[in-house]
Design a protein around this motif. Sequence first.
Motif, PDB file in Angstrom:
ATOM      1  N   LEU A  86    -100.973 -47.615   2.221  1.00  0.00           N
ATOM      2  CA  LEU A  86    -101.246 -46.482   1.659  1.00  0.00           C
ATOM      3  C   LEU A  86    -102.665 -46.958   1.719  1.00  0.00           C
ATOM      4  O   LEU A  86    -102.742 -47.783   1.566  1.00  0.00           O
ATOM      5  CB  LEU A  86    -100.379 -46.058  -0.019  1.00  0.00           C
ATOM      6  CG  LEU A  86     -99.041 -45.918   0.747  1.00  0.00           C
ATOM      7  CD1 LEU A  86     -98.311 -45.707   0.114  1.00  0.00           C
ATOM      8  CD2 LEU A  86     -99.714 -44.145   1.310  1.00  0.00           C
ATOM      9  N   LYS A  87    -103.830 -46.108   1.562  1.00  0.00           N
ATOM     10  CA  LYS A  87    -104.478 -45.849   0.877  1.00  0.00           C
ATOM     11  C   LYS A  87    -104.800 -44.383  -0.004  1.00  0.00           C
ATOM     12  O   LYS A  87    -104.665 -44.032  -0.347  1.00  0.00           O
ATOM     13  CB  LYS A  87    -105.969 -45.281   2.059  1.00  0.00           C
ATOM     14  CG  LYS A  87    -105.642 -46.409   3.374  1.00  0.00           C
ATOM     15  CD  LYS A  87    -106.673 -45.692   4.076  1.00  0.00           C
ATOM     16  CE  LYS A  87    -106.502 -46.208   5.967  1.00  0.00           C
ATOM     17  NZ  LYS A  87    -106.763 -46.548   6.886  1.00  0.00           N
ATOM     18  N   PRO A  88    -106.093 -45.200  -0.555  1.00  0.00           N
ATOM     19  CA  PRO A  88    -106.993 -44.207  -2.155  1.00  0.00           C
ATOM     20  C   PRO A  88    -106.305 -42.393  -1.523  1.00  0.00           C
ATOM     21  O   PRO A  88    -106.261 -41.824  -2.132  1.00  0.00           O
ATOM     22  CB  PRO A  88    -107.227 -44.246  -3.026  1.00  0.00           C
ATOM     23  CG  PRO A  88    -108.339 -46.213  -1.986  1.00  0.00           C
ATOM     24  CD  PRO A  88    -106.764 -46.132  -0.968  1.00  0.00           C
ATOM     25  N   GLU A  89    -106.906 -42.233  -0.339  1.00  0.00           N
ATOM     26  CA  GLU A  89    -107.172 -41.449   0.095  1.00  0.00           C
ATOM     27  C   GLU A  89    -105.879 -40.584   0.232  1.00  0.00           C
ATOM     28  O   GLU A  89    -106.188 -39.398   0.527  1.00  0.00           O
ATOM     29  CB  GLU A  89    -107.842 -41.095   0.932  1.00  0.00           C
ATOM     30  CG  GLU A  89    -107.887 -41.688   1.933  1.00  0.00           C
ATOM     31  CD  GLU A  89    -108.719 -43.054   2.445  1.00  0.00           C
ATOM     32  OE1 GLU A  89    -108.950 -43.881   1.153  1.00  0.00           O
ATOM     33  OE2 GLU A  89    -109.420 -43.403   3.406  1.00  0.00           O
ATOM     34  N   ASP A  90    -105.255 -41.162   0.265  1.00  0.00           N
ATOM     35  CA  ASP A  90    -103.836 -40.133   0.644  1.00  0.00           C
ATOM     36  C   ASP A  90    -102.781 -40.618  -0.973  1.00  0.00           C
ATOM     37  O   ASP A  90    -101.832 -39.408  -0.238  1.00  0.00           O
ATOM     38  CB  ASP A  90    -102.482 -42.210   1.142  1.00  0.00           C
ATOM     39  CG  ASP A  90    -103.242 -42.559   2.861  1.00  0.00           C
ATOM     40  OD1 ASP A  90    -102.596 -43.346   2.943  1.00  0.00           O
ATOM     41  OD2 ASP A  90    -103.401 -41.167   3.123  1.00  0.00           O
ATOM     42  N   THR A  91    -103.580 -40.115  -1.655  1.00  0.00           N
ATOM     43  CA  THR A  91    -103.056 -39.938  -3.010  1.00  0.00           C
ATOM     44  C   THR A  91    -103.554 -38.125  -2.942  1.00  0.00           C
ATOM     45  O   THR A  91    -103.742 -37.188  -2.630  1.00  0.00           O
ATOM     46  CB  THR A  91    -103.940 -39.602  -4.310  1.00  0.00           C
ATOM     47  OG1 THR A  91    -103.797 -41.623  -4.591  1.00  0.00           O
ATOM     48  CG2 THR A  91    -103.646 -39.529  -5.386  1.00  0.00           C
TER      49      THR A  91
END
Length: 119
Positions: A86-91
């Motif tokens: 997971l990446k921060p942009e998946d928030t």
Amino acid sequence: QVQPVESGGGLVQAGGSLRLSCAASGRTFSGNAMGWFRQAPGKEREFVAAISDSGGSTYYADSVKGRFTISRDNIKNTLYLQMNNLKPEDTAVYYCAAVIPPNVPYGIWGQGTQVTVSS
């Protein structure tokens, strides 16, 4: 119609994993392709992944290919989304819905489940 119920969201560090679930009514689930969508703050809802009614075909947004896996259990009327790396942009808030393949949602939306990825 009965709203789908999404669950499994939470707070995770970048690189971590989560598995989302969506429990839908038989009327929504049976014989229909299903999909996951997400909406980040200040952005429009976007397509994430979809799966055919049999589970034999899957579709992914380019941004999640190779990291997310969609699956379904036609006995339990449940849709899943395994999210790895997971990446921060998946928030975002993640929602499930019936879809016209590959990515056109229809029917009612559930409340969604919040996924927050910290850097």
